[in-house]
Design a protein around this motif. Structure first.
Motif, PDB file in Angstrom:
ATOM      1  N   LYS A  82      47.384 -47.875  22.434  1.00  0.00           N
ATOM      2  CA  LYS A  82      48.787 -47.691  22.047  1.00  0.00           C
ATOM      3  C   LYS A  82      49.138 -46.206  22.140  1.00  0.00           C
ATOM      4  N   SER A 108      51.824 -44.634  22.585  1.00  0.00           N
ATOM      5  CA  SER A 108      53.045 -44.181  21.902  1.00  0.00           C
ATOM      6  C   SER A 108      52.728 -43.618  20.520  1.00  0.00           C
ATOM      7  N   ARG A 154      53.987 -39.969  19.274  1.00  0.00           N
ATOM      8  CA  ARG A 154      54.742 -39.802  18.020  1.00  0.00           C
ATOM      9  C   ARG A 154      54.054 -38.802  17.095  1.00  0.00           C
ATOM     10  N   GLU A 179      62.624 -43.219  22.708  1.00  0.00           N
ATOM     11  CA  GLU A 179      62.079 -44.494  22.238  1.00  0.00           C
ATOM     12  C   GLU A 179      61.866 -45.460  23.407  1.00  0.00           C
ATOM     13  N   THR A 193      61.179 -44.559  26.460  1.00  0.00           N
ATOM     14  CA  THR A 193      60.012 -44.025  27.168  1.00  0.00           C
ATOM     15  C   THR A 193      58.719 -44.494  26.513  1.00  0.00           C
ATOM     16  N   LEU A 194      58.666 -44.460  25.183  1.00  0.00           N
ATOM     17  CA  LEU A 194      57.442 -44.861  24.485  1.00  0.00           C
ATOM     18  C   LEU A 194      57.171 -46.349  24.650  1.00  0.00           C
ATOM     19  N   GLU A 195      58.221 -47.155  24.701  1.00  0.00           N
ATOM     20  CA  GLU A 195      58.011 -48.592  24.943  1.00  0.00           C
ATOM     21  C   GLU A 195      57.466 -48.838  26.347  1.00  0.00           C
ATOM     22  N   LEU A 209      55.729 -46.777  28.095  1.00  0.00           N
ATOM     23  CA  LEU A 209      54.357 -46.270  28.074  1.00  0.00           C
ATOM     24  C   LEU A 209      53.405 -47.319  27.523  1.00  0.00           C
ATOM     25  N   ASP A 210      53.763 -47.956  26.430  1.00  0.00           N
ATOM     26  CA  ASP A 210      52.894 -48.980  25.844  1.00  0.00           C
ATOM     27  C   ASP A 210      52.818 -50.230  26.719  1.00  0.00           C
ATOM     28  N   LEU A 237      55.469 -42.126  31.165  1.00  0.00           N
ATOM     29  CA  LEU A 237      55.856 -41.093  30.203  1.00  0.00           C
ATOM     30  C   LEU A 237      56.972 -40.204  30.730  1.00  0.00           C
ATOM     31  N   SER A 258      61.229 -53.012  28.657  1.00  0.00           N
ATOM     32  CA  SER A 258      61.628 -52.060  27.622  1.00  0.00           C
ATOM     33  C   SER A 258      63.140 -51.838  27.581  1.00  0.00           C
TER      34      SER A 258
END
Length: 448
Positions: free
Chosen positions: A214, A216, A220, A254, A256-258, A260-261, A274, A366
């Motif tokens: 994970k 993200s 964070r 946010e 971007t992080l989704e 990424l995961d 990313l 996402s």
């Protein structure tokens, strides 16, 4: 999690321990192999700590192949058929140079003092099959609490090597642990010191964060601890950036992080995930209806990403492939067909096209609304179908020598003809035979 009374030790590692003890020395498994065993993970490697000095180790293991690159700091690597084992003398470390590395080490005979110099409590646990666990700093309890905590005073531990600020995040991300409050406060306090750490060391830790289950969570943490501002300031404008677009209900950061995961554990894909929208805040435009648009943001994202990856000393190959994915991530076709896929395959190559599909799927999942992936499933089906068909010049069943034999001279025309023939066979793969291709050349280029 129940504390184990013993842990699994491969036979070749047991042999190292046995040889040391047979020669009158102490031998303990230390670090990651102990930590991973306790939490039920298979260790990648095994480290042994001992009170034997490096010179004594060379004598003890004289019948084995050994690598002594780390001998200056008390480590030799014993190479065995089943694997390698790093064997390190109990030691304490001298003063650190600019928070990066010790000037020297001093060999000692006390295991607890050796463990005291280690970074985090979960890495400061030792184990011997006869003695059991040696855990002077509560590492086993921290594993139960799923917490990363520095050994002793976190301010002092981080000052010894400021890379540990990023290592805190990396271990927390990989293990899914929280960070002890005092340790987190010290990380935030010293985060600016990361600017003095070599880019290669930062890159290596950053890669491990990106390839975690994970990632993200790690990004964070980097934001919350002030690390992102230091090593990736280009990402800061994305934080809290409202896209004002019906396809997006998340901020750029946010979203971007989704992505990424949702991306697979392939470094090029994770890097592209990313950075794929990092150019959005710089290209934002509102139309007359108050809807946000980011025309050409992929080009800006490519420029920013190239600068970031070059600064962090990523390999040229990784940079090239990641930029291809970012540049292509907005490339869709309303008329998805074999010809379109072949042209994209010709342009970016098979591996990149497969990775691009993965990136676009992660991006789609996402976004707000429809999660239908049939477009990508069809694209992958077409890709599987055409991999045996021609899409590059060297797939043609004629070459430059064949054209010269017809009387065509060396020069730009030769390449122009090959490109034309490639267009022909992309449209109709059955034409890719020597007689048909040469006949086409004669009709089009040798009329006179």
């Amino acid at each position: 999690m129940e504390e184990k009374m013993n842990i699994y030790i491969p036979e070749y590692v047991n042999k190292i321990i046995y040889i040391l003890e047979s020669n009158g020395y102490e031998a303990y498994l230390v670090g990651g192999c102990v930590r991973d065993n306790i939490i039920g993970k298979k260790p990648y490697d095994y480290d042994v700590a001992t009170n034997a000095t490096p010179k004594e180790l060379e004598t003890i293991f004289r019948d084995f192949k050994i690598v002594d690159i780390g001998k200056k700091f008390g480590t030799i690597t014993v190479v065995m058929k089943e694997g390698q084992v790093e064997v390190t003398t109990f030691r304490i470390e001298d003063k650190y140079i600019k928070g990066r590395k010790p000037m020297d080490v001093k060999y000692i005979s006390n295991l607890t003092e050796d463990l005291k110099r280690r970074d985090f409590t979960v890495n400061a646990i030792a184990y011997n099959p006869k003695v059991g666990f040696i855990d002077p700093f509560g590492g086993i309890n921290d594993l139960k609490l799923r917490t990363i905590r520095c050994v002793g005073d976190p301010n002092e531990r981080l000052k010894e090597d400021y890379l540990r600020i990023l290592r805190v995040v990396r271990f927390a991300t990989q293990l899914g642990f929280t960070i002890d409050v005092q340790t987190a406060n010290a990380c935030a306090k010293f985060s600016s010191k990361l600017k003095d750490i070599s880019k290669e060391r930062i890159r290596d830790e950053f890669i491990k964060i990106l390839l975690s289950d994970k990632p993200s969570y790690g990004i964070r943490l980097m934001k919350d601890l002030g690390i992102l501002q230091v090593i990736l300031p280009e990402m800061i404008p994305a934080i809290g950036f409202d896209q004002r677009n019906p396809h997006h209900d998340l901020t750029v950061f946010e979203h971007t992080l989704e992505v990424l995961d949702n991306a697979p554990k392939v470094l090029e894909v994770r890097v592209a995930a990313l950075f794929h929208d990092i150019g959005k805040p710089y290209t934002f435009k509102l139309d007359e209806n108050g809807i946000g648009h980011f025309y050409g943001h992929e080009k800006t994202s490519v420029e920013i990403t190239k600068e970031v990856l070059t600064r962090l000393h990523f390999s040229n190959e990784l940079i090239k492939n990641s930029l291809v994915l970012i540049n292509e991530h907005m490339n869709y076709s309303k008329d998805l067909n074999k010809k379109y896929v072949k042209r994209q395959l010709q342009r970016i190559g098979y591996d990149n096209l497969n990775n691009l599909i993965d990136l676009q799927i992660a991006d789609k999942l996402s976004k707000k609304g429809d999660k239908d992936l049939s477009y990508f499933e069809e694209k992958r089906r077409i890709l599987r179908e055409i991999v045996e068909e021609p899409y590059l010049r060297n797939h043609l069943n004629v070459n430059g020598d064949d054209l010269k034999a017809l009387g065509i001279e060396e020069g730009p025309l030769l390449g122009e003809i090959l490109d034309y023939l490639l267009e022909v066979v992309i449209e109709n793969p059955k034409k890719n035979n020597k007689s048909d291709l040469l006949e086409i050349v004669k009709r089009k280029y040798l009329k006179n």
